[in-house]
Design an enzyme around this catalytic site. Structure first.
Site, PDB file in Angstrom:
ATOM      1  CG  HIS A 358      -9.062  -1.866   5.889  1.00 43.18           C
ATOM      2  ND1 HIS A 358      -8.823  -2.834   6.833  1.00 43.18           N
ATOM      3  CD2 HIS A 358      -7.897  -1.684   5.236  1.00 43.18           C
ATOM      4  CE1 HIS A 358      -7.563  -3.231   6.744  1.00 43.18           C
ATOM      5  NE2 HIS A 358      -6.982  -2.546   5.780  1.00 43.18           N
ATOM      6  CB  ALA A 359      -6.435   2.544   7.801  1.00 47.04           C
ATOM      7  CG  HIS A 388       0.647   1.020   7.476  1.00 51.88           C
ATOM      8  ND1 HIS A 388       1.431  -0.087   7.238  1.00 51.88           N
ATOM      9  CD2 HIS A 388      -0.239   1.060   6.452  1.00 51.88           C
ATOM     10  CE1 HIS A 388       1.025  -0.688   6.134  1.00 51.88           C
ATOM     11  NE2 HIS A 388       0.007  -0.008   5.641  1.00 51.88           N
ATOM     12  CD  GLU A 389      -3.105   3.544   5.938  1.00 50.30           C
ATOM     13  OE1 GLU A 389      -2.875   3.830   4.753  1.00 50.30           O
ATOM     14  OE2 GLU A 389      -3.401   2.383   6.293  1.00 50.30           O
ATOM     15  CG  HIS A 392       0.661   3.485   2.135  1.00 51.42           C
ATOM     16  ND1 HIS A 392       1.372   2.522   1.460  1.00 51.42           N
ATOM     17  CD2 HIS A 392      -0.156   2.797   2.984  1.00 51.42           C
ATOM     18  CE1 HIS A 392       0.996   1.304   1.882  1.00 51.42           C
ATOM     19  NE2 HIS A 392       0.079   1.456   2.804  1.00 51.42           N
ATOM     20  CD  GLU A 416       0.795  -2.098   2.209  1.00 52.35           C
ATOM     21  OE1 GLU A 416       0.604  -1.572   3.322  1.00 52.35           O
ATOM     22  OE2 GLU A 416       0.086  -1.859   1.211  1.00 52.35           O
ATOM     23  CG  HIS A 516      -6.498  -6.877   2.871  1.00 52.28           C
ATOM     24  ND1 HIS A 516      -6.857  -6.737   4.198  1.00 52.28           N
ATOM     25  CD2 HIS A 516      -5.613  -5.885   2.628  1.00 52.28           C
ATOM     26  CE1 HIS A 516      -6.214  -5.713   4.741  1.00 52.28           C
ATOM     27  NE2 HIS A 516      -5.442  -5.175   3.804  1.00 52.28           N
ATOM     28  CE1 TYR A 526      -0.901  -4.269   4.019  1.00 49.52           C
ATOM     29  CE2 TYR A 526      -2.055  -6.078   2.952  1.00 49.52           C
ATOM     30  CZ  TYR A 526      -1.941  -4.733   3.231  1.00 49.52           C
ATOM     31  OH  TYR A 526      -2.866  -3.855   2.729  1.00 49.52           O
TER      32      TYR A 526
HETATM   33  O1  X8Z Z   1      -4.428  -3.223   5.558  1.00 47.25           O
HETATM   34  C1  X8Z Z   1      -3.505  -2.751   6.186  1.00 47.25           C
HETATM   35  C2  X8Z Z   1      -3.290  -1.244   6.231  1.00 47.25           C
HETATM   36  C3  X8Z Z   1      -3.705  -0.605   4.975  1.00 47.25           C
HETATM   37  S1  X8Z Z   1      -2.687  -0.988   3.630  1.00 47.25           S
HETATM   38  C4  X8Z Z   1      -4.080  -0.650   7.365  1.00 47.25           C
HETATM   39  N1  X8Z Z   1      -2.691  -3.562   6.903  1.00 47.25           N
HETATM   40  C5  X8Z Z   1      -2.883  -5.001   6.953  1.00 47.25           C
HETATM   41  C6  X8Z Z   1      -4.161  -5.366   7.676  1.00 47.25           C
HETATM   42  O2  X8Z Z   1      -4.740  -4.510   8.339  1.00 47.25           O
HETATM   43  O3  X8Z Z   1      -4.583  -6.518   7.593  1.00 47.25           O
HETATM   44  C7  X8Z Z   1      -1.529  -3.147   7.685  1.00 47.25           C
HETATM   45  C8  X8Z Z   1      -1.043  -4.380   8.372  1.00 47.25           C
HETATM   46  C9  X8Z Z   1      -1.678  -5.547   7.675  1.00 47.25           C
HETATM   47 ZN    ZN Z   2      -0.768  -0.172   3.766  1.00 46.04          ZN
END
Ligand code: X8Z
Ligand code: ZN
Length: 617
Positions: A358-359, A388-389, A392, A416, A516, A526
């Site tokens: 997960h990024a 996105h990254e 951050h 975010e 998450h 988000y």
């Molecule tokens: O978790 C993330 C990022 C890292 S903060 C990749 N996002 C959420 C997800 O993947 O569920 C970005 C969009 C929503």
């Molecule tokens: Zn993020």
């Protein structure tokens, strides 16, 4: 998640990793400062003592953050029995320190403190994502469970057609398959990984709830909602207000997508009425739907731009995607990333070891040791994630000059939104400027472009909201462990209008199949980000003097916008978030009218398309 101190359990406002649950300082320092803390309850505390306390807290947190950051980086890049052990130890120690400092703030309650000090006290008190009570052993138990949950998620596999597939491989099938039986099997298969999490998840919530009560909150939901500078009930009302602004857009999109799926798959697979089958939407969690663009493309819309094909045709690599993202930021006047970013980041999934795919974005020393960790694929989705990254990382660097406790986003939704806001400027005109297309398609392609965007940005909104609605219910004790899964699906159906493709078995724990949840990263951020990134975009385009449609505006190369953007980022969380928002957008409120304005042309089209249909579910 952004730069805050959340790894394994606790999270105090320490800028470390974004998109992980961050870390905390180590034990030795915790012990030292425990001795140093004045213990006599008799002496009334003074403002001077409060100032000294905050200084000491910042020194302790900062001194220890680097150790924890590096420990967690190693674990996320090399998941083994031992690195899990080390991460859990670091997490437990960090939680103990954060909780001790949060408890110490109680002594200063009622004192008339300088605003900056009061603000830091508040951050210390509310900034822990997963607090443990201070009784011996609690922090370690919490950290052991959370480490296990996250590594179970990250190393999980499902055997499909004789091969053990990990999440990235299973996602590739869900993202692209059009075979409803295959989709249902793979969808349910990934969820076999989360079923065994249920009991430990319940235990973790029990411990963290006890921790929240010890810190003076009714429950952990109240604590999570206390981080926005207003009463928790007010914040919840804000969320409801924002949702009611955008709900009509979602309903229109849902209606048209359901009709498209019905036409494509037939009544047996996707009925024309009622909720949508969650596995048909081109995403493992049905959270963003642009992978089924071809099924729901507006009638008569010209082909437009297919970014995935363009990246492939132009021989883009993960590294080149990241360089391209960096170049966008430098075009706004930001300094290039440090050499160490390129040396220390993880850009692709290693073939020979377990990692957290997960990024996430990290600032390991809270100064300039910036990194990302991604299992990047060359496609449009990851091109978005790269921006996105990097958002951050550039935020982390911008506020690195603040005092330690102010090194974080104005609120977590800001963190975010930064990279996503920049990515809204990836317009056809921008793609032409960087040589990915020769000619900008004419206006007949706009509807297609807006549909692609809506499938990601509008489709996401109810999912972005309900993840934490589910957790708030759990944390308030409104949902018992045996009802975790049914409560989850009740929210999914109510807000997203989706249902599982197959009956869920009694042992299922489907929330745990989304990163998450096992990783304890709050998700409201988000939802807020998806609203605010359009506010940023609208304001930036106005600054740039743009008067065309918002979806064609790009701020690429605009250093004046870049300067004002940088000014907001540099504040970190040193000021109340409405001040930061105002500095860039001129408004002090989060507001859905910008996202509504952006999608206005698409909504008119959808309303027309849906005119004869029974929308809703
Ligand atoms: O978790 C993330 C990022 C890292 S903060 C990749 N996002 C959420 C997800 O993947 O569920 C970005 C969009 C929503
Ligand atoms: Zn993020």
């Amino acid at each position: 998640m952004p730069s805050r101190l959340t790894i394994l359990g606790a999270s105090i406002a320490l800028a470390l990793a974004a998109c992980t649950d961050e870390p905390r300082p180590n034990v030795a320092a915790a012990d030292e400062s425990a001795e140093a803390a004045p213990e006599s309850p008799a002496a009334a505390p003074t403002v001077e003592e409060a100032v000294e306390f905050v200084e000491r807290a910042e020194a302790e947190l900062s001194e220890n953050a680097e150790f924890v950051g590096r420990t967690l980086w190693v674990q996320a890049n090399f998941i083994t029995f031992d690195t899990n052990w080390l991460a859990a130890r670091a997490g437990a120690d960090s939680t103990e320190l954060a909780v001790r400092l949060a408890n110490e703030t109680k002594r200063f309650e009622g004192l008339d403190l300088p605003p900056e000090v009061a603000r830091k006290m508040d951050i210390l008190r509310t900034g822990i994502t997963m607090p443990a009570p201070s009784r011996p052993g609690a922090a370690q138990e919490l950290a052991d469970i959370s480490t296990w949950l996250e590594s179970t998620y990250s190393t999980g596999t499902y055997e499909y057609q004789g091969e053990a597939l990990d999440l990235p491989a299973l996602e590739r099938i869900i993202d692209s398959s059009r075979d409803p039986e295959e989709l249902a099997e793979v969808w349910a298969g990934w969820r076999t990984v989360s079923a065994p999490m249920a009991d430990r998840y319940a235990r973790m919530m029990e411990i963290a709830s006890e921790g929240a009560r010890e810190l003076g909150f009714d429950d952990l939901a109240e604590m999570w909602l206390s981080k926005y500078g207003m009463e928790p009930e007010e914040m919840e009302a804000e969320v409801n207000r924002l949702w009611s602004q955008v709900e009509p857009l979602y309903e229109q999109l849902h209606c048209d997508v359901r009709a498209g799926l019905n036409e494509f798959y037939g009544d047996e697979v996707q009925p024309a009425e009622g909720p949508i089958r969650a596995d048909l939407l081109g995403n493992m969690w049905a959270q963003q739907w642009s992978n089924i663009y071809d099924i729901v493309a507006p009638e008569g819309a010209s082909e437009g731009v297919d970014l995935t094909s363009l990246l492939e045709e132009n021989d883009y690599t993960p590294r080149r995607m990241i360089e391209t993202g960096e170049a966008f930021f430098t075009s706004l006047g930001f300094e290039p990333l440090p050499d160490t970013f390129w040396e220390r980041s993880l850009f692709t999934q290693p073939p020979d070891r377990e990692v957290v795919c997960h990024a996430s974005a990290w600032d390991v020393d809270n100064v300039d040791d910036l990194r990302i960790k991604m299992c990047t694929e060359v496609d449009a989705e990851d091109f978005q994630t790269v921006h996105h990254e990097l958002g951050h990382n550039f935020y982390q660097r911008a506020y690195a000059g603040q005092d330690f406790l102010f090194r974080d986003g104005a609120h977590d939704g800001f963190h975010e939104a930064i990279g996503d806001f920049v990515a809204l400027s990836i317009t056809p005109e921008y793609l032409r400027e960087i040589g990915l297309i020769d000619e900008v398609p004419d206006a007949s392609a706009d509807l297609g472009l807006l549909m692609r965007q809506a499938l990601d940005k509008i489709a996401f909104l109810p999912f972005g909201m309900l993840m934490d609605q589910w957790r708030w219910r759990v944390l308030r004790g409104e949902v018992a462990p045996e009802d975790y899964n049914s409560a989850w699906w009740a929210l999914r159906e109510q807000y997203q209008g989706v249902v599982p493709p197959v009956e869920r078995p009694p042992e299922a724990f489907d929330p745990g199949a989304k990163y998450h949840i096992p990783a304890n990263v709050p998700y409201l951020r988000y939802f807020l980000s998806f609203i605010m990134q359009f506010q940023f975009h609208q304001a930036a385009c106005e600054m740039a003097g743009w008067d065309g449609p918002l979806h064609r505006c790009s701020i690429y190369g605009n250093e004046e916008v870049g300067r004002r953007f940088q000014a907001m980022l540099e504040l970190g969380q040193s000021q109340p978030w409405p001040d930061a928002l105002e500095a860039f957008t001129g408004t002090r409120e989060m507001d859905g009218s910008a996202i509504i304005a952006y999608f206005e042309p698409l909504m008119s089209y959808l309303e027309e398309r849906n005119a004869g249909r029974q929308c809703g579910w």
